[in-house]
Enzyme design. Structure first.
Site, mmCIF file in Angstrom:
data_model
loop_
_atom_site.group_PDB
_atom_site.id
_atom_site.type_symbol
_atom_site.label_atom_id
_atom_site.label_comp_id
_atom_site.label_asym_id
_atom_site.label_seq_id
_atom_site.Cartn_x
_atom_site.Cartn_y
_atom_site.Cartn_z
ATOM 1 N N LYS A 10 0.829 -1.205 0.000
ATOM 2 C CA LYS A 10 0.000 0.000 0.000
ATOM 3 C C LYS A 10 0.869 1.263 0.000
ATOM 4 O O LYS A 10 0.639 2.207 -0.766
ATOM 5 C CB LYS A 10 -0.889 -0.025 1.256
ATOM 6 C CG LYS A 10 -1.604 1.261 1.539
ATOM 7 C CD LYS A 10 -2.682 1.493 0.528
ATOM 8 C CE LYS A 10 -3.268 2.866 0.651
ATOM 9 N NZ LYS A 10 -4.457 3.028 -0.140
ATOM 10 N N CYS A 27 -4.278 10.603 1.281
ATOM 11 C CA CYS A 27 -3.506 9.378 1.052
ATOM 12 C C CYS A 27 -2.121 9.682 0.529
ATOM 13 O O CYS A 27 -1.120 9.458 1.192
ATOM 14 C CB CYS A 27 -4.246 8.500 0.049
ATOM 15 S SG CYS A 27 -5.960 8.268 0.485
HETATM 16 N N1 SAJ Z 1 -2.402 14.595 -8.848
HETATM 17 C C1 SAJ Z 1 -1.546 15.380 -9.599
HETATM 18 N N2 SAJ Z 1 -1.141 14.904 -10.818
HETATM 19 C C2 SAJ Z 1 -1.537 13.697 -11.291
HETATM 20 C C3 SAJ Z 1 -2.393 12.899 -10.515
HETATM 21 C C4 SAJ Z 1 -2.814 13.377 -9.292
HETATM 22 O O1 SAJ Z 1 -1.148 16.482 -9.192
HETATM 23 O O2 SAJ Z 1 -1.135 13.364 -12.410
HETATM 24 C C5 SAJ Z 1 -2.853 15.072 -7.535
HETATM 25 C C6 SAJ Z 1 -4.372 15.187 -7.404
HETATM 26 O O3 SAJ Z 1 -4.851 16.386 -7.920
HETATM 27 C C7 SAJ Z 1 -4.529 15.074 -5.914
HETATM 28 C C8 SAJ Z 1 -3.420 14.104 -5.509
HETATM 29 O O4 SAJ Z 1 -2.505 14.111 -6.577
HETATM 30 O O5 SAJ Z 1 -4.293 16.318 -5.282
HETATM 31 C C9 SAJ Z 1 -3.872 12.694 -5.225
HETATM 32 O O6 SAJ Z 1 -4.888 12.290 -6.150
HETATM 33 P P1 SAJ Z 1 -4.928 10.835 -6.819
HETATM 34 O O7 SAJ Z 1 -6.079 10.770 -7.725
HETATM 35 O O8 SAJ Z 1 -3.607 10.509 -7.381
HETATM 36 O O9 SAJ Z 1 -5.086 9.850 -5.588
HETATM 37 P P2 SAJ Z 1 -6.084 9.740 -4.333
HETATM 38 O O10 SAJ Z 1 -5.348 10.300 -3.159
HETATM 39 O O11 SAJ Z 1 -7.431 10.237 -4.603
HETATM 40 O O12 SAJ Z 1 -6.173 8.151 -4.218
HETATM 41 C C10 SAJ Z 1 -4.970 7.406 -4.075
HETATM 42 C C11 SAJ Z 1 -4.996 6.226 -5.063
HETATM 43 N N3 SAJ Z 1 -3.686 5.607 -5.128
HETATM 44 C C12 SAJ Z 1 -3.039 5.447 -6.296
HETATM 45 O O13 SAJ Z 1 -3.499 5.806 -7.358
HETATM 46 C C13 SAJ Z 1 -1.710 4.758 -6.214
HETATM 47 C C14 SAJ Z 1 -6.057 5.228 -4.637
HETATM 48 O O14 SAJ Z 1 -5.995 4.064 -5.454
HETATM 49 C C15 SAJ Z 1 -5.837 4.829 -3.170
HETATM 50 O O15 SAJ Z 1 -6.817 3.910 -2.727
HETATM 51 C C16 SAJ Z 1 -5.958 6.100 -2.336
HETATM 52 O O16 SAJ Z 1 -4.891 6.967 -2.733
HETATM 53 C C17 SAJ Z 1 -5.809 5.719 -0.879
HETATM 54 O O17 SAJ Z 1 -6.848 5.613 -0.210
HETATM 55 O O18 SAJ Z 1 -4.686 5.467 -0.431
#
Ligand code: SAJ
Length: 437
Positions: A215, A269
């Protein structure tokens, strides 16, 4: 193992969908949360969080008689712990001149303690909360041992990380692959049987500490990769190119997949979990530590771009569009957008924020508009902070008639440069020093 009754402890973004999904599959579920207000809301069939499909899921679970919510656990076959593991606000770790954040495990500790009086031989306990490596073995097992029963011998104990994406939780809970780490192979097997009640993705058994690491590795991998995208945005700015164009070209390479720069990394997360690895081994985590620094300082880069677009920030009126931590969710936790707003205000800007997913939200120190129109009408600049669908589809021509603003700053590549320019706006985008006007 037979599963007739499951206690899900923690009814937030993970616990509640998990509880309703088990109930939908015919299991009696007791949802437990220490917050009486949440329990009252849920027992009325209302929900306290926004997640597509969750309200309907809860209502069918209540109507079928398979779900109820209470503030204390009861005897059950299985206990699932899905409580938050944020970081501590007042204490920090120190290593070699650097400061790092520490996990606040109090909710996991009290959840485990609350199970002790109800734990019976043959039960299964699963920890789902994201936790530092070895938490299941070193923290949870000793607490449960206060029952006089031993994990792995008298009852099963496993760690199973949730991996669902907010906004798509109900679908991903069922479809995603699930890792189950047992303190013994039998515990992993019991966990496997539990989740096969609804999981359609692969279920893989391993040991508890590997499952915890899996994780943390997933979210850290994403954090580090977003950090490099954010660093590229700063480099592109310096060298007069457009990072979005450069990334799309680099991504034509069959083995390259650069993520998107933005105002920073938020949520509960990705901006938190890498710290659990830094805390566990500060001497081994330089890359992870520095990636966190890059992502945490990205709001400053946004402010520099806004400053360049507007000349000065002092006394300028800015409409901040979006405060959620990412598109199409209502979650404002650890949101880089709110950090940007605070930094702009520190520089003397008058910011009015609009968050369509939480139109009535009160945020300390932030002036929230009651409507989108109110936020933009007398602004000098429209600052796009979150790529919500309803922002992405705005028509620049229509907006031109509703605002005094002449400057656009886009931090998420959500808007079409030419369309705004054609309607009389100056257009700036972070990491794009090529087409900025
Ligand atoms: N973000 C960027 N650039 C990107 C992708 C995301 O700046 O290219 C930013 C988003 O805007 C946001 C942050 O990153 O602020 C996180 O967003 P996210 O969509 O990447 O992830 P979370 O936090 O919503 O969900 C993550 C997921 N983990 C992964 O994709 C490895 C999800 O599968 C997990 O279950 C979740 O964390 C968790 O609960 O840990």
């Amino acid at each position: 193992m037979k599963f007739q009754k499951i206690c899900v402890i923690g009814l937030g973004y993970i616990g509640l969908p998990t509880a309703t999904t088990f109930a939908a599959h015919g299991i009696n579920v007791l949802g437990v949360d220490i917050n009486q207000q949440i329990i009252d809301i849920l027992n009325k069939g209302e929900i306290h969080i926004h997640e597509p499909g969750l309200r309907d899921g809860l209502n069918s679970a209540i109507q079928s008689g398979k779900f109820k919510a209470a503030t204390r656990p009861e005897e059950a076959d299985t206990f699932i712990i899905a409580v938050p593991t944020p970081f501590q606000n007042d204490e920090f770790g120190k290593y070699n001149g650097t400061t790092y954040k520490l996990a606040d495990m109090r909710a996991v500790i009290s959840a485990a303690e609350s199970i002790v009086p109800f734990l019976r031989k043959g039960n299964l306990v699963v920890l789902e909360s994201t936790s530092p490596p070895r938490t299941t073995i070193d923290l949870v097992a000793p607490i449960l041992a206060r029952s006089g029963l031993e994990a792995g011998r008298d009852f099963h104990l496993a760690y199973s990380p949730e991996r669902v994406l907010p906004g798509q939780i109900l679908r991903e809970l069922i479809e995603n692959a699930r890792v189950i780490g047992g303190v013994t192979p039998e515990s992993a097997q019991a966990g496997h049987e539990l989740y096969s009640i609804f999981v359609k993705g692969k279920i893989i058994e391993t040991d508890a500490t590997t499952a915890e690491m899996v994780k943390l590795m997933e979210n850290t991998y994403r954090d580090v990769n977003i950090a490099i995208a954010n660093e590229f945005s700063r480099l592109s700015d310096k060298f007069g190119i457009d990072v979005w164009e450069a990334i799309s070209l680099a991504n034509l390479h069959p083995r390259v997949k650069i993520l998107n720069p933005g105002p920073g990394v938020g949520g509960h997360c990705i901006s938190v979990d890498p710290w659990f690895l830094v805390e566990a081994a500060p001497e081994l985590t330089q890359l992870i530590y520095h990636s966190r620094q890059v992502n945490d300082t990205q709001p400053h880069f946004v402010v520099e771009t806004v400053k360049r677009a507007m000349g000065t920030l002092n006394g300028k009126r800015i409409a901040a569009l979006g405060l959620a931590y990412k598109p199409d969710v209502d979650d404002l936790r650890e949101s880089p957008a709110t950090e940007v707003v605070h930094l702009l205000q520190k520089e003397g800007a008058q910011v009015r924020a609009w968050e369509p997913f939480k139109p009535t939200a009160q945020m300390e120190g932030i002036n929230m508009a009651a409507t989108f129109e109110e936020a933009i009408s007398d602004a000098d600049t429209l600052l796009l902070l979150v790529k919500h669908k309803e922002f992405a589809t705005l028509d620049p021509h229509e907006i031109a008639g509703k605002t005094n603003a002449k400057v656009i700053v886009d931090t998420v590549n959500g808007w079409d440069n030419a369309a705004w320019k054609n309607n009389g706006f100056k257009f700036f985008r972070i990491g794009d020093n090529k087409s900025n006007s």
